[in-house]
Design an enzyme around this catalytic site. Structure first.
Site, PDB file in Angstrom:
ATOM      1  N   TRP A  80       2.631   2.804  -2.342  1.00  0.00           N
ATOM      2  CA  TRP A  80       2.435   3.672  -3.503  1.00  0.00           C
ATOM      3  C   TRP A  80       1.058   4.323  -3.462  1.00  0.00           C
ATOM      4  O   TRP A  80       0.907   5.490  -3.825  1.00  0.00           O
ATOM      5  CB  TRP A  80       2.641   2.878  -4.795  1.00  0.00           C
ATOM      6  CG  TRP A  80       4.075   2.808  -5.206  1.00  0.00           C
ATOM      7  CD1 TRP A  80       5.165   2.815  -4.390  1.00  0.00           C
ATOM      8  CD2 TRP A  80       4.584   2.742  -6.542  1.00  0.00           C
ATOM      9  NE1 TRP A  80       6.321   2.738  -5.132  1.00  0.00           N
ATOM     10  CE2 TRP A  80       5.989   2.691  -6.449  1.00  0.00           C
ATOM     11  CE3 TRP A  80       3.986   2.684  -7.795  1.00  0.00           C
ATOM     12  CZ2 TRP A  80       6.812   2.617  -7.582  1.00  0.00           C
ATOM     13  CZ3 TRP A  80       4.800   2.607  -8.922  1.00  0.00           C
ATOM     14  CH2 TRP A  80       6.195   2.578  -8.819  1.00  0.00           C
ATOM     15  N   LYS A 114       7.209  -1.056 -13.098  1.00  0.00           N
ATOM     16  CA  LYS A 114       8.496  -1.684 -12.762  1.00  0.00           C
ATOM     17  C   LYS A 114       8.721  -2.932 -13.593  1.00  0.00           C
ATOM     18  O   LYS A 114       7.784  -3.688 -13.867  1.00  0.00           O
ATOM     19  CB  LYS A 114       8.523  -2.060 -11.281  1.00  0.00           C
ATOM     20  CG  LYS A 114       9.809  -2.791 -10.864  1.00  0.00           C
ATOM     21  CD  LYS A 114       9.958  -2.849  -9.373  1.00  0.00           C
ATOM     22  CE  LYS A 114       9.063  -3.881  -8.725  1.00  0.00           C
ATOM     23  NZ  LYS A 114       9.281  -3.924  -7.256  1.00  0.00           N
ATOM     24  N   ASP A 163      -7.542 -10.258  -9.039  1.00  0.00           N
ATOM     25  CA  ASP A 163      -6.641 -10.254 -10.188  1.00  0.00           C
ATOM     26  C   ASP A 163      -7.271  -9.419 -11.296  1.00  0.00           C
ATOM     27  O   ASP A 163      -8.288  -9.813 -11.872  1.00  0.00           O
ATOM     28  CB  ASP A 163      -6.419 -11.697 -10.654  1.00  0.00           C
ATOM     29  CG  ASP A 163      -5.476 -11.817 -11.831  1.00  0.00           C
ATOM     30  OD1 ASP A 163      -5.082 -10.779 -12.411  1.00  0.00           O
ATOM     31  OD2 ASP A 163      -5.134 -12.962 -12.193  1.00  0.00           O
ATOM     32  N   ASP A 192       4.007  -1.225  -9.305  1.00  0.00           N
ATOM     33  CA  ASP A 192       5.267  -1.650  -8.690  1.00  0.00           C
ATOM     34  C   ASP A 192       5.261  -3.166  -8.498  1.00  0.00           C
ATOM     35  O   ASP A 192       5.944  -3.704  -7.639  1.00  0.00           O
ATOM     36  CB  ASP A 192       5.449  -0.938  -7.344  1.00  0.00           C
ATOM     37  CG  ASP A 192       6.869  -1.039  -6.809  1.00  0.00           C
ATOM     38  OD1 ASP A 192       7.816  -0.967  -7.622  1.00  0.00           O
ATOM     39  OD2 ASP A 192       7.037  -1.182  -5.584  1.00  0.00           O
ATOM     40  N   GLY A 203       0.761  -1.235   0.000  1.00  0.00           N
ATOM     41  CA  GLY A 203       0.000   0.000   0.000  1.00  0.00           C
ATOM     42  C   GLY A 203       0.794   1.289   0.000  1.00  0.00           C
ATOM     43  O   GLY A 203       0.211   2.372   0.012  1.00  0.00           O
ATOM     44  N   ASP A 247      -5.061  -5.461  -5.870  1.00  0.00           N
ATOM     45  CA  ASP A 247      -4.038  -6.477  -5.625  1.00  0.00           C
ATOM     46  C   ASP A 247      -4.724  -7.770  -5.198  1.00  0.00           C
ATOM     47  O   ASP A 247      -5.839  -7.760  -4.674  1.00  0.00           O
ATOM     48  CB  ASP A 247      -3.066  -6.026  -4.529  1.00  0.00           C
ATOM     49  CG  ASP A 247      -1.731  -6.768  -4.604  1.00  0.00           C
ATOM     50  OD1 ASP A 247      -0.708  -6.122  -4.900  1.00  0.00           O
ATOM     51  OD2 ASP A 247      -1.714  -7.995  -4.384  1.00  0.00           O
TER      52      ASP A 247
END
Length: 212
Positions: A59, A162, A93, A122, A57, A77
């Site tokens: 970000w 990322k 998902d 990320d 959490g 998430d």
């Protein structure tokens, strides 16, 4: 010394880990996003943001602080995240149609255009310790994030994701460039120097059906 013990020792001594505990962030990852924002001004008040792979959490917390009370942050998430005031959380998902439809419905309800200004990710795979396997899995997550972003990102928007350096990343970048006016690699100083992680920052989205 085993790899796990070495990692734990480094983690405990890490200044960003200590700072995160002191300043109330759930992980050191928050400082990577803060550093990128300080240099590239990702966030503006009242922005609408999607945070893919948001757990634990950090970000989302940074994003909400920076977009302010009139901005919208939607975090998603498979894992739960700590409860945060005014952050909308979906557990699931986003690659599953049912969960994506839920995400799309929230975006439509919370924004005027049914699109967002910024998609951030990320995400990292569960680490196996086998470099080429982990890198391939990381690239797959990037591709899933891009698939989601292209459906919900407004023209002129930004995509930050990322990835672990390795085969296929340059090809992904080549495929991404036609959809944005600006695409670059970043390595925040808060990233561990021995980590293969880098960030792709793609700005000024041209629209998925309007690429040049």
């Amino acid at each position: 010394m085993t790899h796990s013990k070495r990692w734990l020792e480094e983690h405990e001594k890490d200044p960003y880990v200590k700072r995160a505990k002191k300043e109330g962030y759930p992980s050191r990852a928050a400082y990577k996003l803060l550093e990128i924002h300080q240099k590239y001004k990702l966030f503006k008040p009242s922005m609408n943001v999607i945070d893919l792979g948001a757990a634990p959490g950090g970000w989302s917390q940074v994003a909400k602080d920076l977009v302010g009370p009139k901005g919208v942050v939607i975090a998603i998430d498979l894992l739960p995240i700590q409860s945060m005031l005014d952050v909308i959380f979906i557990q699931g998902d986003f690659n599953e149609p049912e969960i994506f439809n839920q995400l799309e419905a929230i975006v439509a309800k919370k924004t005027l255009t049914g699109q967002v200004d910024l998609v951030i990710s990320d995400m990292a795979p569960n680490i196996s310790g086998i470099k080429n396997v982990d890198q391939s899995r990381s690239l797959h997550l990037v591709e899933l994030a891009w698939d989601c972003a292209q459906k919900l990102l407004a023209r002129g928007g930004t995509f930050l994701v990322k990835v672990f350096q390795g085969p296929g990343v340059d090809r992904f970048l080549i495929n991404l460039r036609p959809y944005f006016n600006q695409v670059k690699f970043l390595k925040p100083s808060a990233s561990r120097s021995r980590s293969s992680e880098i960030y792709i920052l793609a700005g000024e989205f041209l629209g998925y059906n309007q690429r040049v």
